[in-house]
Motif scaffolding. Structure first.
Motif, PDB file in Angstrom:
ATOM      1  N   THR A   1      -4.186   9.362   0.894  1.00 50.47           N
ATOM      2  CA  THR A   1      -5.475   9.522   0.207  1.00 50.47           C
ATOM      3  C   THR A   1      -5.290   9.841  -1.270  1.00 50.47           C
ATOM      4  OG1 THR A   1      -5.567  11.830   0.918  1.00 50.47           O
ATOM      5  CG2 THR A   1      -6.712  10.216   2.285  1.00 50.47           C
ATOM      6  N   ASP A   2      -4.288  10.659  -1.595  1.00 50.88           N
ATOM      7  CA  ASP A   2      -4.031  10.963  -3.007  1.00 50.88           C
ATOM      8  C   ASP A   2      -3.572   9.721  -3.758  1.00 50.88           C
ATOM      9  OD1 ASP A   2      -4.745  13.546  -2.511  1.00 50.88           O
ATOM     10  OD2 ASP A   2      -2.673  14.318  -2.411  1.00 50.88           O
ATOM     11  N   GLY A   3      -2.734   8.911  -3.130  1.00 55.50           N
ATOM     12  CA  GLY A   3      -2.286   7.672  -3.767  1.00 55.50           C
ATOM     13  C   GLY A   3      -3.432   6.717  -3.995  1.00 55.50           C
TER      14      GLY A   3
ATOM     15  N   GLY B   1       0.986   2.135 -15.345  1.00 56.88           N
ATOM     16  CA  GLY B   1       1.601   2.126 -14.021  1.00 56.88           C
ATOM     17  C   GLY B   1       0.706   1.464 -12.991  1.00 56.88           C
ATOM     18  N   VAL B   2      -0.566   1.761 -13.066  1.00 61.35           N
ATOM     19  CA  VAL B   2      -1.521   1.148 -12.134  1.00 61.35           C
ATOM     20  C   VAL B   2      -1.591  -0.355 -12.365  1.00 61.35           C
ATOM     21  CG1 VAL B   2      -3.955   1.074 -11.454  1.00 61.35           C
ATOM     22  CG2 VAL B   2      -2.860   3.263 -11.920  1.00 61.35           C
ATOM     23  N   LEU B   3      -1.602  -0.769 -13.625  1.00 60.92           N
ATOM     24  CA  LEU B   3      -1.655  -2.189 -13.953  1.00 60.92           C
ATOM     25  C   LEU B   3      -0.398  -2.908 -13.472  1.00 60.92           C
ATOM     26  CD1 LEU B   3      -3.200  -4.476 -15.360  1.00 60.92           C
ATOM     27  CD2 LEU B   3      -1.974  -3.862 -17.454  1.00 60.92           C
ATOM     28  N   LEU B   4       0.757  -2.297 -13.674  1.00 64.58           N
ATOM     29  CA  LEU B   4       2.014  -2.902 -13.253  1.00 64.58           C
ATOM     30  C   LEU B   4       2.063  -3.071 -11.735  1.00 64.58           C
ATOM     31  CD1 LEU B   4       4.850  -3.871 -14.051  1.00 64.58           C
ATOM     32  CD2 LEU B   4       5.622  -1.521 -13.705  1.00 64.58           C
ATOM     33  N   VAL B   5       1.672  -2.042 -11.011  1.00 66.31           N
ATOM     34  CA  VAL B   5       1.668  -2.121  -9.547  1.00 66.31           C
ATOM     35  C   VAL B   5       0.682  -3.186  -9.078  1.00 66.31           C
ATOM     36  CG1 VAL B   5       1.065  -0.833  -7.459  1.00 66.31           C
ATOM     37  CG2 VAL B   5       2.468   0.241  -9.200  1.00 66.31           C
ATOM     38  N   THR B   6      -0.479  -3.255  -9.701  1.00 62.85           N
ATOM     39  CA  THR B   6      -1.492  -4.246  -9.323  1.00 62.85           C
ATOM     40  C   THR B   6      -1.002  -5.668  -9.578  1.00 62.85           C
ATOM     41  OG1 THR B   6      -3.216  -2.636  -9.859  1.00 62.85           O
ATOM     42  CG2 THR B   6      -3.900  -4.922  -9.640  1.00 62.85           C
ATOM     43  N   ILE B   7      -0.337  -5.883 -10.699  1.00 66.51           N
ATOM     44  CA  ILE B   7       0.186  -7.221 -11.017  1.00 66.51           C
ATOM     45  C   ILE B   7       1.267  -7.620 -10.028  1.00 66.51           C
ATOM     46  CG2 ILE B   7       1.555  -8.503 -12.717  1.00 66.51           C
ATOM     47  CD1 ILE B   7      -0.083  -7.076 -14.890  1.00 66.51           C
ATOM     48  N   ILE B   8       2.165  -6.705  -9.697  1.00 68.46           N
ATOM     49  CA  ILE B   8       3.244  -7.018  -8.750  1.00 68.46           C
ATOM     50  C   ILE B   8       2.675  -7.336  -7.373  1.00 68.46           C
ATOM     51  CG2 ILE B   8       5.228  -6.041  -7.534  1.00 68.46           C
ATOM     52  CD1 ILE B   8       5.877  -4.536 -10.150  1.00 68.46           C
ATOM     53  N   ILE B   9       1.761  -6.510  -6.914  1.00 70.46           N
ATOM     54  CA  ILE B   9       1.154  -6.728  -5.589  1.00 70.46           C
ATOM     55  C   ILE B   9       0.343  -8.027  -5.583  1.00 70.46           C
ATOM     56  CG2 ILE B   9      -0.563  -5.837  -3.962  1.00 70.46           C
ATOM     57  CD1 ILE B   9       0.415  -3.017  -4.713  1.00 70.46           C
TER      58      ILE B   9
ATOM     59  N   TYR C   1       0.835  -1.205   0.000  1.00 74.52           N
ATOM     60  CA  TYR C   1       0.000   0.000   0.000  1.00 74.52           C
ATOM     61  C   TYR C   1       0.867   1.251   0.000  1.00 74.52           C
ATOM     62  CZ  TYR C   1      -3.498   3.410   1.415  1.00 74.52           C
ATOM     63  OH  TYR C   1      -4.317   4.505   1.470  1.00 74.52           O
ATOM     64  N   LEU C   2       1.888   1.270   0.832  1.00 78.45           N
ATOM     65  CA  LEU C   2       2.781   2.434   0.869  1.00 78.45           C
ATOM     66  C   LEU C   2       3.522   2.609  -0.452  1.00 78.45           C
ATOM     67  CD1 LEU C   2       4.258   2.089   4.474  1.00 78.45           C
ATOM     68  CD2 LEU C   2       2.699   3.855   3.639  1.00 78.45           C
ATOM     69  N   LEU C   3       4.007   1.518  -1.006  1.00 78.39           N
ATOM     70  CA  LEU C   3       4.718   1.591  -2.278  1.00 78.39           C
ATOM     71  C   LEU C   3       3.793   2.022  -3.402  1.00 78.39           C
ATOM     72  CD1 LEU C   3       7.410   1.103  -3.738  1.00 78.39           C
ATOM     73  CD2 LEU C   3       6.643  -1.243  -4.135  1.00 78.39           C
ATOM     74  N   ALA C   4       2.580   1.486  -3.409  1.00 76.06           N
ATOM     75  CA  ALA C   4       1.616   1.875  -4.450  1.00 76.06           C
ATOM     76  C   ALA C   4       1.269   3.351  -4.338  1.00 76.06           C
ATOM     77  CB  ALA C   4       0.354   1.021  -4.339  1.00 76.06           C
TER      78      ALA C   4
ATOM     79  N   LEU D   1       2.093   5.839  -7.323  1.00 75.35           N
ATOM     80  CA  LEU D   1       0.932   6.405  -8.000  1.00 75.35           C
ATOM     81  C   LEU D   1       0.757   7.893  -7.718  1.00 75.35           C
ATOM     82  CD1 LEU D   1      -1.500   3.424  -7.595  1.00 75.35           C
ATOM     83  CD2 LEU D   1      -0.204   4.081  -9.612  1.00 75.35           C
ATOM     84  N   ASN D   2       1.444   8.434  -6.742  1.00 80.55           N
ATOM     85  CA  ASN D   2       1.428   9.881  -6.533  1.00 80.55           C
ATOM     86  C   ASN D   2       2.211  10.590  -7.636  1.00 80.55           C
ATOM     87  OD1 ASN D   2      -0.217  10.549  -4.379  1.00 80.55           O
ATOM     88  ND2 ASN D   2       1.341  10.021  -2.883  1.00 80.55           N
ATOM     89  N   TYR D   3       3.150   9.887  -8.232  1.00 82.82           N
ATOM     90  CA  TYR D   3       3.996  10.501  -9.254  1.00 82.82           C
ATOM     91  C   TYR D   3       3.678  10.024 -10.656  1.00 82.82           C
ATOM     92  CZ  TYR D   3       6.579  11.958  -5.191  1.00 82.82           C
ATOM     93  OH  TYR D   3       6.923  12.509  -3.996  1.00 82.82           O
ATOM     94  N   LYS D   4       3.158   8.822 -10.798  1.00 78.46           N
ATOM     95  CA  LYS D   4       2.872   8.289 -12.128  1.00 78.46           C
ATOM     96  C   LYS D   4       1.479   7.672 -12.089  1.00 78.46           C
ATOM     97  CE  LYS D   4       4.668   5.294 -15.677  1.00 78.46           C
ATOM     98  NZ  LYS D   4       5.663   4.329 -16.068  1.00 78.46           N
ATOM     99  N   THR D   5       0.548   8.288 -12.772  1.00 86.08           N
ATOM    100  CA  THR D   5      -0.838   7.823 -12.706  1.00 86.08           C
ATOM    101  C   THR D   5      -1.342   7.291 -14.042  1.00 86.08           C
ATOM    102  OG1 THR D   5      -1.620  10.059 -13.142  1.00 86.08           O
ATOM    103  CG2 THR D   5      -1.442   9.385 -10.835  1.00 86.08           C
TER     104      THR D   5
END
Length: 184
Positions: A176-178, A53-61, A38-41, A45-49
């Motif tokens: 919250t922004d992330g 990027g969202v798909l990559l983070v979701t797949i890794i998590i 959650y912290l990493l996401a 995601l605060n810098y790259k939206t």
């Protein structure tokens, strides 16, 4: 019969303690992984939206979650840990039992069969079980089951929870922004 019961209770305590230790260790790791993810996401995601990027983070998590769930929660239910396995672990930690624990646990089932009584005397089985029960009487089962990973996982979880609280108090908009970037 009393020594037979003592041996079975001892082996069942080892099995139960190993099971609970694995579940607790998995719970610590799972919670720590969720918080770290959650912290990493939120950071990413605060810098790259972008959707990539969202798909990559979701797949890794998701991949990490699947690995943890399979390794710590599904695998222990699918792979049996028998009384013989518990006896082998105990004998590895206490070699002075001279393989009497594994022999006694295997002979528990055979002492009730009439055909086996012809091959080996019941007195031999009872004597072996009496000697084994005396040898294991003062053994602590927590010294047999590997528990060194528990404090490390627990401390990691506590550290991540503390870090999450510090971030939430110092920069409340970060989390919250992330999350908003992730959910959009």
């Amino acid at each position: 019969m009393e020594s037979q019961t003592l041996i079975l209770k001892f082996l069942n305590r080892i099995r139960r303690l190993r099971f609970y230790t694995n579940i607790l260790h998995g719970t610590y790791i799972l919670l720590a992984y969720i918080i770290a993810s959650y912290l990493l996401a939120c950071l990413l995601l605060n810098y790259k939206t972008t959707p990539d990027g969202v798909l990559l983070v979701t797949i890794i998590i998701g991949g990490g979650l699947i690995y943890i769930l399979c390794n710590y929660f599904i695998k222990p239910f699918l792979t049996p840990f028998s009384l013989d396995d518990a006896a082998l672990i105990a004998e590895a930690h206490y070699p002075e039992t001279n393989n009497s624990l594994i022999s006694s646990s295997q002979l528990v089932n055979h002492s009730k069969i009439n055909q086996f009584q012809k091959k080996a005397t019941l007195e031999f089985i009872e004597e072996l079980q009496n000697r084994t029960s005396k040898a294991i009487k003062n053994i602590d089962t927590s010294s047999i089951v590997y528990q060194k990973g528990l404090p490390i996982a627990r401390n990691c979880l506590i550290g991540l929870l503390g870090f999450l609280i510090i971030i939430a108090l110092s920069t409340p908009g970060f989390l919250t922004d992330g999350y908003k970037s992730w959910s959009n």
